[in-house]
Write a protein that holds these residues in place. Structure first.
Motif: not given
Length: 114
Positions: A34-37, A94-98
């Motif tokens: 997971m990641g923060w963008y 935003y968060c999303n998969l990586v």
């Protein structure tokens, strides 16, 4: 998969802190990185912090030493602790998969200003 739900943004003074949260319904959450963008107006989203399924983390140079990403697999939630905030951290987060999926949430606005 449904869109992640980010929260925790707001207005903070330079040097202050915020903790962002992201609830993600993506099946077996613990299996995914997971990641923060973040996105500045007129720019594309950039990955600033990532956490692997194993718990390993990585950060963009711009936030290294100030931001900490963590996850709670029992709650399907990923966090971003942001300390020593600067005006240049002002952006939508935003968060999303990586690597990122096509399922983006609404994000949460962080504004750093005196």
């Amino acid at each position: 998969q449904v869109q992640p739900v980010e929260s925790g943004g707001g207005l903070v003074q330079p040097g202050g802190s915020l903790r962002l949260s992201c609830a993600a319904s993506i099946g077996i959450f613990s299996m995914y990185g997971m990641g923060w963008y973040r996105q500045f107006p007129g720019n594309q989203r950039e990955l600033i912090a990532g956490i692997q399924s194993t718990g390993g983390t990585n950060y963009a140079d711009s936030v290294k030493g100030r931001f900490t990403i963590s996850r709670d697999n029992a709650k399907n939630t990923v966090y971003l602790q942001m300390n020593s905030l600067k005006p240049e951290d002002t952006a939508r987060y935003y968060c999303n998969l990586v690597p990122a999926s096509r399922y983006w949430g609404q994000g949460t606005q962080v504004t750093v200003s005196s």
